[in-house]
Design a protein around this motif. Sequence first.
Motif, PDB file in Angstrom:
ATOM      1  N   PHE A 188       0.833  -1.207   0.000  1.00  0.00           N
ATOM      2  CA  PHE A 188       0.000   0.000   0.000  1.00  0.00           C
ATOM      3  C   PHE A 188       0.868   1.257   0.000  1.00  0.00           C
ATOM      4  CE2 PHE A 188      -3.027   3.141   1.346  1.00  0.00           C
ATOM      5  CZ  PHE A 188      -4.250   2.682   0.886  1.00  0.00           C
ATOM      6  N   SER A 201       0.700   3.764  -3.142  1.00  0.00           N
ATOM      7  CA  SER A 201       0.210   5.130  -2.937  1.00  0.00           C
ATOM      8  C   SER A 201       1.269   6.163  -3.330  1.00  0.00           C
ATOM      9  CB  SER A 201      -0.216   5.332  -1.487  1.00  0.00           C
ATOM     10  OG  SER A 201       0.862   5.124  -0.598  1.00  0.00           O
ATOM     11  N   THR A 206      -5.272   7.186   2.895  1.00  0.00           N
ATOM     12  CA  THR A 206      -4.319   7.153   1.785  1.00  0.00           C
ATOM     13  C   THR A 206      -3.378   8.340   1.786  1.00  0.00           C
ATOM     14  OG1 THR A 206      -6.016   6.037   0.487  1.00  0.00           O
ATOM     15  CG2 THR A 206      -4.093   6.872  -0.706  1.00  0.00           C
ATOM     16  N   PHE A 260      -0.258   7.649   3.745  1.00  0.00           N
ATOM     17  CA  PHE A 260       0.684   6.755   3.075  1.00  0.00           C
ATOM     18  C   PHE A 260       1.394   7.458   1.925  1.00  0.00           C
ATOM     19  CE2 PHE A 260      -1.551   3.597   5.480  1.00  0.00           C
ATOM     20  CZ  PHE A 260      -0.672   2.525   5.593  1.00  0.00           C
ATOM     21  N   GLY A 302      -3.062   0.696  -2.904  1.00  0.00           N
ATOM     22  CA  GLY A 302      -2.444   2.000  -2.686  1.00  0.00           C
ATOM     23  C   GLY A 302      -2.447   2.857  -3.938  1.00  0.00           C
TER      24      GLY A 302
END
Length: 412
Positions: free
Chosen positions: A168, A172, A276, A279, A360
């Motif tokens: 992820f 991202s 998100t 990240f 991600g």
Amino acid sequence: MHEQQTSHPRYKSEGQAARPSYPPAQKLMVWVILGIAGALLAASYVYSGWQFVILFLLGFLIGFTLFHTNYGFATVYKQLFEDGNTQMLRGHMQKLLIATTLFALILGTQTAFFGERPEGAIAPISTGLVLGSFLFGFGMNIGSNLAPQAMRTMKGGRTALLFTASGFLIGSTFGAAHFAFWNHSMPNAEAVSIAEDTPLGFTGSWILQTSIFAAVIIGTYLHQKRKLPPPLPPMPRGTNRTELLFRSWPIWVGATAFALLNAAVLMVQGSPWKVTAAFSLWGSKLADQIGLGPAAWRYWGEEAPVHELTNSIFTSSVSVLNFGIVTGALLTMALAGLFHFRKIPFHLAGITLIGGTLMGYGAAISSGANVGAYFSGLASMSLHAWIWTVMAVSGVYTAYFISRKLPFLASK
């Protein structure tokens, strides 16, 4: 990739049914996590003051709530298709109904703390939205060790979780780098707030959305009564003193807690709960350290403030909130004795890494995941959130059908 919830080390019988029971707390891990949480809390105060301390504590409560909930995103829609059990879906609808009501009041009256002007999770309609939400749903179905209910089982502390989270982070970061292409170079349209950009206003939008959620609750309840699907697996519990701490929560309790906590985040942070963005920030900071120059990516300055790349991570409200969520969830896992890192098959590591990367990447280019786009987006009455939901559910079902043809994808 059907998620089993019977992988617990102990079982106690309750009448004729067996209910999983947690092992003793892992005391060393508990103290380590408490120490880390204390350090993070102190740093949040030093860099950003009481507002961020409160955000951290709200995140901690969200992490605690995640442990007690019995539904994620992919699992909800897979269960609907596989078994016809709609109980978890009704929990989603209740959560959205309550959150929409609270968000309408907060956004409509512009009520917030610390001098913030609350803004909902509103995003443009774009190619990135359509493609990214599909990729997220697809990836979540094959890399679902990040699902909340996974934290309650033995596999919640498994090594596979690290691969999903790492994927992820990678996805991202690349999504932030490609954000401009999918959202500006490809076909796109302006953001639409159903409450502010249509004649409905906040009252009409609230009536429209809550009517839809209520209709889904009633319709799925009648569907389940007619189909009589198998019940959900029994929720685990604690032993002795821990039974009070880990007593299973009814789905409606978890749904209500999530809605209240997200509304509190909106009033303290000025924007709702998102995952998100944290990240993408963490990955971009790492990318900056190796000379990739993320400051030149249009994501920074449009989707998130560019100064976050150079400022301390403790000046980022979304980071501090998510630090609280992670520590809250991990502390609860340690108290429940669920930290177990073991060697896993190579193919499982690869599958969860790929699934996490797709999640991600898709979340970054579609301006959110099942929290920022689905939960917070729908509660904010944004048109993009409805499109995100349709495409993400399509991704879940596509991955589900592929996993049936390729059984190794279902090996957990």
